[in-house]
Design a protein around this motif. Sequence first.
Motif, PDB file in Angstrom:
ATOM      1  N   SER A   1     -16.401-111.184 -35.891  1.00 38.09           N
ATOM      2  CA  SER A   1     -17.761-110.719 -36.190  1.00 38.09           C
ATOM      3  C   SER A   1     -17.779-109.863 -37.449  1.00 38.09           C
ATOM      4  CB  SER A   1     -18.317-109.908 -35.024  1.00 38.09           C
ATOM      5  OG  SER A   1     -18.422-110.718 -33.884  1.00 38.09           O
ATOM      6  N   ILE A   2     -16.806-108.992 -37.576  1.00 40.31           N
ATOM      7  CA  ILE A   2     -16.722-108.149 -38.767  1.00 40.31           C
ATOM      8  C   ILE A   2     -16.509-109.013 -40.009  1.00 40.31           C
ATOM      9  CG2 ILE A   2     -15.293-106.412 -39.940  1.00 40.31           C
ATOM     10  CD1 ILE A   2     -14.881-105.144 -37.140  1.00 40.31           C
ATOM     11  N   TRP A   3     -15.581-109.969 -39.932  1.00 35.13           N
ATOM     12  CA  TRP A   3     -15.297-110.843 -41.073  1.00 35.13           C
ATOM     13  C   TRP A   3     -16.537-111.649 -41.459  1.00 35.13           C
ATOM     14  CZ3 TRP A   3     -15.381-116.170 -41.690  1.00 35.13           C
ATOM     15  CH2 TRP A   3     -14.882-116.625 -42.918  1.00 35.13           C
ATOM     16  N   ILE A   4     -17.198-112.218 -40.463  1.00 33.35           N
ATOM     17  CA  ILE A   4     -18.398-113.016 -40.750  1.00 33.35           C
ATOM     18  C   ILE A   4     -19.480-112.133 -41.369  1.00 33.35           C
ATOM     19  CG2 ILE A   4     -20.323-114.245 -39.644  1.00 33.35           C
ATOM     20  CD1 ILE A   4     -18.231-115.488 -37.738  1.00 33.35           C
ATOM     21  N   GLY A   5     -19.661-110.940 -40.838  1.00 32.59           N
ATOM     22  CA  GLY A   5     -20.661-110.025 -41.391  1.00 32.59           C
ATOM     23  C   GLY A   5     -20.375-109.678 -42.844  1.00 32.59           C
ATOM     24  N   ARG A   6     -19.124-109.376 -43.165  1.00 30.68           N
ATOM     25  CA  ARG A   6     -18.760-109.039 -44.546  1.00 30.68           C
ATOM     26  C   ARG A   6     -18.908-110.249 -45.468  1.00 30.68           C
ATOM     27  NH1 ARG A   6     -13.411-105.242 -43.665  1.00 30.68           N
ATOM     28  NH2 ARG A   6     -14.558-103.458 -42.844  1.00 30.68           N
ATOM     29  N   THR A   7     -18.500-111.404 -44.983  1.00 32.15           N
ATOM     30  CA  THR A   7     -18.600-112.614 -45.801  1.00 32.15           C
ATOM     31  C   THR A   7     -20.056-112.965 -46.072  1.00 32.15           C
ATOM     32  OG1 THR A   7     -16.542-113.404 -44.795  1.00 32.15           O
ATOM     33  CG2 THR A   7     -17.843-115.020 -45.994  1.00 32.15           C
ATOM     34  N   VAL A   8     -20.899-112.867 -45.058  1.00 34.25           N
ATOM     35  CA  VAL A   8     -22.320-113.165 -45.243  1.00 34.25           C
ATOM     36  C   VAL A   8     -22.955-112.160 -46.193  1.00 34.25           C
ATOM     37  CG1 VAL A   8     -24.573-113.182 -44.086  1.00 34.25           C
ATOM     38  CG2 VAL A   8     -22.659-114.399 -43.076  1.00 34.25           C
ATOM     39  N   SER A   9     -22.593-110.877 -46.065  1.00 29.17           N
ATOM     40  CA  SER A   9     -23.199-109.886 -46.955  1.00 29.17           C
ATOM     41  C   SER A   9     -22.746-110.073 -48.401  1.00 29.17           C
ATOM     42  CB  SER A   9     -22.881-108.469 -46.480  1.00 29.17           C
ATOM     43  OG  SER A   9     -21.509-108.188 -46.638  1.00 29.17           O
ATOM     44  N   LYS A  10     -21.544-110.583 -48.597  1.00 26.98           N
ATOM     45  CA  LYS A  10     -21.040-110.767 -49.960  1.00 26.98           C
ATOM     46  C   LYS A  10     -21.499-112.092 -50.581  1.00 26.98           C
ATOM     47  CE  LYS A  10     -16.875-110.446 -52.731  1.00 26.98           C
ATOM     48  NZ  LYS A  10     -15.440-110.157 -52.734  1.00 26.98           N
ATOM     49  N   TYR A  11     -21.454-113.171 -49.815  1.00 26.26           N
ATOM     50  CA  TYR A  11     -21.730-114.507 -50.365  1.00 26.26           C
ATOM     51  C   TYR A  11     -22.988-115.166 -49.817  1.00 26.26           C
ATOM     52  CZ  TYR A  11     -16.831-114.045 -51.712  1.00 26.26           C
ATOM     53  OH  TYR A  11     -15.652-113.605 -52.228  1.00 26.26           O
ATOM     54  N   GLY A  12     -23.606-114.602 -48.794  1.00 23.53           N
ATOM     55  CA  GLY A  12     -24.749-115.242 -48.159  1.00 23.53           C
ATOM     56  C   GLY A  12     -24.272-116.259 -47.137  1.00 23.53           C
TER      57      GLY A  12
ATOM     58  N   ILE B   1      -8.495-110.297 -21.627  1.00 18.38           N
ATOM     59  CA  ILE B   1      -9.863-109.883 -21.974  1.00 18.38           C
ATOM     60  C   ILE B   1      -9.838-108.996 -23.226  1.00 18.38           C
ATOM     61  CG2 ILE B   1     -11.814-108.464 -21.221  1.00 18.38           C
ATOM     62  CD1 ILE B   1     -11.279-109.559 -18.366  1.00 18.38           C
ATOM     63  N   ALA B   2      -8.876-108.083 -23.306  1.00 22.44           N
ATOM     64  CA  ALA B   2      -8.771-107.190 -24.466  1.00 22.44           C
ATOM     65  C   ALA B   2      -8.473-107.973 -25.738  1.00 22.44           C
ATOM     66  CB  ALA B   2      -7.696-106.132 -24.224  1.00 22.44           C
ATOM     67  N   VAL B   3      -7.563-108.941 -25.646  1.00 22.28           N
ATOM     68  CA  VAL B   3      -7.224-109.764 -26.813  1.00 22.28           C
ATOM     69  C   VAL B   3      -8.435-110.581 -27.242  1.00 22.28           C
ATOM     70  CG1 VAL B   3      -5.824-111.728 -27.582  1.00 22.28           C
ATOM     71  CG2 VAL B   3      -4.744-109.833 -26.355  1.00 22.28           C
ATOM     72  N   SER B   4      -9.135-111.153 -26.293  1.00 19.40           N
ATOM     73  CA  SER B   4     -10.327-111.945 -26.616  1.00 19.40           C
ATOM     74  C   SER B   4     -11.408-111.077 -27.254  1.00 19.40           C
ATOM     75  CB  SER B   4     -10.891-112.596 -25.345  1.00 19.40           C
ATOM     76  OG  SER B   4      -9.957-113.492 -24.802  1.00 19.40           O
ATOM     77  N   ALA B   5     -11.600-109.889 -26.724  1.00 21.08           N
ATOM     78  CA  ALA B   5     -12.614-108.985 -27.272  1.00 21.08           C
ATOM     79  C   ALA B   5     -12.241-108.570 -28.695  1.00 21.08           C
ATOM     80  CB  ALA B   5     -12.763-107.762 -26.374  1.00 21.08           C
ATOM     81  N   THR B   6     -10.962-108.306 -28.934  1.00 18.94           N
ATOM     82  CA  THR B   6     -10.503-107.934 -30.273  1.00 18.94           C
ATOM     83  C   THR B   6     -10.727-109.079 -31.255  1.00 18.94           C
ATOM     84  OG1 THR B   6      -8.834-106.471 -29.311  1.00 18.94           O
ATOM     85  CG2 THR B   6      -8.520-107.117 -31.617  1.00 18.94           C
ATOM     86  N   ALA B   7     -10.419-110.296 -30.826  1.00 18.95           N
ATOM     87  CA  ALA B   7     -10.616-111.458 -31.697  1.00 18.95           C
ATOM     88  C   ALA B   7     -12.092-111.660 -32.018  1.00 18.95           C
ATOM     89  CB  ALA B   7     -10.037-112.711 -31.040  1.00 18.95           C
ATOM     90  N   VAL B   8     -12.946-111.497 -31.033  1.00 16.81           N
ATOM     91  CA  VAL B   8     -14.383-111.645 -31.253  1.00 16.81           C
ATOM     92  C   VAL B   8     -14.886-110.554 -32.198  1.00 16.81           C
ATOM     93  CG1 VAL B   8     -16.643-111.468 -30.130  1.00 16.81           C
ATOM     94  CG2 VAL B   8     -14.861-112.885 -29.116  1.00 16.81           C
ATOM     95  N   ALA B   9     -14.424-109.324 -32.005  1.00 16.08           N
ATOM     96  CA  ALA B   9     -14.851-108.219 -32.862  1.00 16.08           C
ATOM     97  C   ALA B   9     -14.387-108.437 -34.303  1.00 16.08           C
ATOM     98  CB  ALA B   9     -14.314-106.891 -32.323  1.00 16.08           C
TER      99      ALA B   9
END
Length: 169
Positions: free
Chosen positions: A24-35, A13-21
């Motif tokens: 999410s961070i990567w997607i958020g940064r990528t969307v904010s930079k490139y749309g 569960i901890a590994v899965s939660a870390t991967a999801v987090a």
Amino acid sequence: MQHRPGWVNGVAIAVSATAVAASSIWIGRTVSKYGIDGMLRYIWVGDPLSPEVRESVSTLEQVESKIPKLEKLLMQIEEALSKARLDSIDDEKWIVVPQWIVSYSPKNLEKDLAKLDTSLDRLAAQIDGVASHDNAEVKILKKEYSQRIVKLMGRADALLTCYAQRETS
């Protein structure tokens, strides 16, 4: 059905939660930079920029790769002029030029000044010819490289003016 110890489930569960987090961070940064379009292009194609924008960025990167060579040539010419001024007893610019030519040898000063001026003009035209496609990154790169070229052109023009003093005197 096989039972696992409770700590194994907790680790999973901890590994899965870390991967999801992290995702999410990567997607958020990528969307904010490139749309969203850029993020999807990055995932599927491997490049967040559209082909037109990528071409513009590539052209600007080619320009950037040529600037250090011209800066080095400009510095060599300026150093030769400084040496000529130190070796000269007169302050008259046109009297310094023959000493400048000598201190720049074995290279051809006139040829290198012309090459420098032409190369800077070409790079400026190349930068002006790049379409920004309303992309902030391209606009920033164009502005940065244009400013660098303008500064180099100012220094080169000062050298050309000094060299031209010989012909007018």
